[in-house]
Design a protein around this motif. Structure first.
Motif, mmCIF file in Angstrom:
data_model
loop_
_atom_site.group_PDB
_atom_site.id
_atom_site.type_symbol
_atom_site.label_atom_id
_atom_site.label_comp_id
_atom_site.label_asym_id
_atom_site.label_seq_id
_atom_site.Cartn_x
_atom_site.Cartn_y
_atom_site.Cartn_z
ATOM 1 N N ILE A 9 2.461 -2.191 -8.443
ATOM 2 C CA ILE A 9 3.922 -2.202 -8.619
ATOM 3 C C ILE A 9 4.278 -1.544 -9.947
ATOM 4 O O ILE A 9 3.817 -1.983 -11.011
ATOM 5 N N THR A 20 9.154 -9.095 -7.493
ATOM 6 C CA THR A 20 8.270 -8.662 -6.407
ATOM 7 C C THR A 20 6.813 -9.010 -6.721
ATOM 8 O O THR A 20 6.064 -9.467 -5.847
ATOM 9 N N VAL A 89 4.177 0.055 -4.555
ATOM 10 C CA VAL A 89 5.622 -0.174 -4.685
ATOM 11 C C VAL A 89 6.136 0.683 -5.836
ATOM 12 O O VAL A 89 5.882 0.384 -7.002
ATOM 13 N N ASN A 91 8.756 1.262 -7.947
ATOM 14 C CA ASN A 91 9.969 0.560 -8.345
ATOM 15 C C ASN A 91 10.563 1.060 -9.661
ATOM 16 O O ASN A 91 11.764 0.923 -9.881
ATOM 17 N N VAL A 138 6.244 1.251 -0.390
ATOM 18 C CA VAL A 138 7.660 0.862 -0.395
ATOM 19 C C VAL A 138 8.298 1.448 -1.655
ATOM 20 O O VAL A 138 7.861 1.157 -2.771
ATOM 21 N N ASN A 139 9.302 2.296 -1.460
ATOM 22 C CA ASN A 139 10.038 2.872 -2.578
ATOM 23 C C ASN A 139 11.309 2.068 -2.828
ATOM 24 O O ASN A 139 11.964 1.639 -1.870
ATOM 25 N N VAL A 140 11.636 1.855 -4.088
ATOM 26 C CA VAL A 140 12.876 1.136 -4.407
ATOM 27 C C VAL A 140 13.940 2.170 -4.737
ATOM 28 O O VAL A 140 13.921 2.793 -5.787
ATOM 29 N N SER A 226 13.204 -8.417 -3.270
ATOM 30 C CA SER A 226 11.741 -8.561 -3.218
ATOM 31 C C SER A 226 11.281 -9.088 -1.858
ATOM 32 O O SER A 226 10.243 -8.678 -1.344
ATOM 33 N N ILE A 229 11.049 -6.151 0.382
ATOM 34 C CA ILE A 229 9.883 -5.326 0.006
ATOM 35 C C ILE A 229 8.614 -5.939 0.609
ATOM 36 O O ILE A 229 7.788 -5.234 1.200
ATOM 37 N N ALA A 233 6.108 -4.307 3.452
ATOM 38 C CA ALA A 233 4.699 -4.093 3.098
ATOM 39 C C ALA A 233 3.756 -4.890 4.003
ATOM 40 O O ALA A 233 2.548 -4.646 4.005
#
Length: 257
Positions: A9, A20, A89, A91, A138-140, A226, A229, A233
């Motif tokens: 992350i 997260t 992630v 983020n 997972v892109n924020v 979160s 996310i 995932a």
């Protein structure tokens, strides 16, 4: 749910990234957390360890996503420590306000480098390891990637680019069974807006205004992002790839008049 899975992350020292990390810890993930603030990362690592059923302590990597050697260091340290990577992630992000009349090329470079070039570089290096583990990304992103807002020009552009990046990489890696998705939060009470340009009073008024700008009548909190996310995932989302999922209290569907 994430036992024996290695989760990396970025921007984990505060806000959505920190929340997260703690949530993944509760589900037995082996964590790598990165950011620029060592003191904050250590606090997050401590919370993660306290919440981990197996008392697992995250690997901390101090890194700036704008520095190429730091990005390389993050992947090297992850693989050296755990020999695998299952979830990335992306983020880390920066928010700055500015319109076409008062922005600067420096602002454009700062925002685009952190929000687009950083994830682009890290994902490029992470891809072979994610292919090997059949992991996912997972892109924020932000509601500003899906809708247009004045006075946050570079930020809106960067998040629109991140959304397109999400979809393109999802198509590229789908044949290798690697899923790529994004979450698109609305206003979340993490303090990122105060860091950008607001004082405490302006921030308070801004949060109050969310009652009108978000269909559910309020800003969201980091936990609400979160949890999505973690869902994306997880194996619960095994047939989901290439989505940009709003977690924004309905803001993306609104057209205030």
């Amino acid at each position: 749910m994430f036992a024996n899975k290695v989760v990396l992350i970025t921007g984990a020292s505060s806000g959505i990234g920190a929340e997260t990390a703690i949530d993944f810890s509760k589900l037995e993930a082996k964590l790598v957390i990165t950011g620029r603030n060592k003191e904050n990362l250590e606090k997050v690592a401590k919370s993660c360890q306290e919440n981990s059923p197996d008392n697992l302590k995250p690997l901390i990597v101090i890194a700036d996503m704008n520095v190429e050697s730091d990005v390389e260091k993050v992947i090297k340290a992850t693989i050296a420590e755990f020999k695998q990577l299952d979830v990335l992630v992306n983020n880390a992000g920066v928010l700055e306000s500015g319109s076409i009349e008062n922005t600067s090329l420096d602002q454009y470079d700062r925002v685009m480098n952190t929000n687009v070039r950083g994830p682009y570089h890290l994902t490029m290096l992470a891809a072979p390891h994610l292919v090997k583990s059949q992991g996912n990304i997972v892109n924020v992103s932000s509601v500003t990637g899906m809708r247009s807002f004045p006075n946050v020009l570079a930020y809106c552009m960067s998040k629109a680019a991140l959304d397109q990046f999400t979809r393109c990489v999802a198509l590229e890696l789908a044949p290798k069974n690697v899923r790529v998705n994004a979450v698109n939060p609305g206003v979340i009470t993490t303090g990122i807006h105060m860091k950008s340009s607001m004082n405490a009073q302006e921030y308070e008024e801004f949060i109050k205004k969310c009652a009108n700008s978000h269909a559910l009548g309020r800003a969201g909190d980091a936990k609400e992002v979160s949890s999505v996310i973690l869902f994306l995932a997880s194996d619960a989302a095994s047939n989901i790839t290439g989505v940009t999922m709003p977690v924004d209290g309905g803001r993306h569907a609104m057209c205030p008049r």
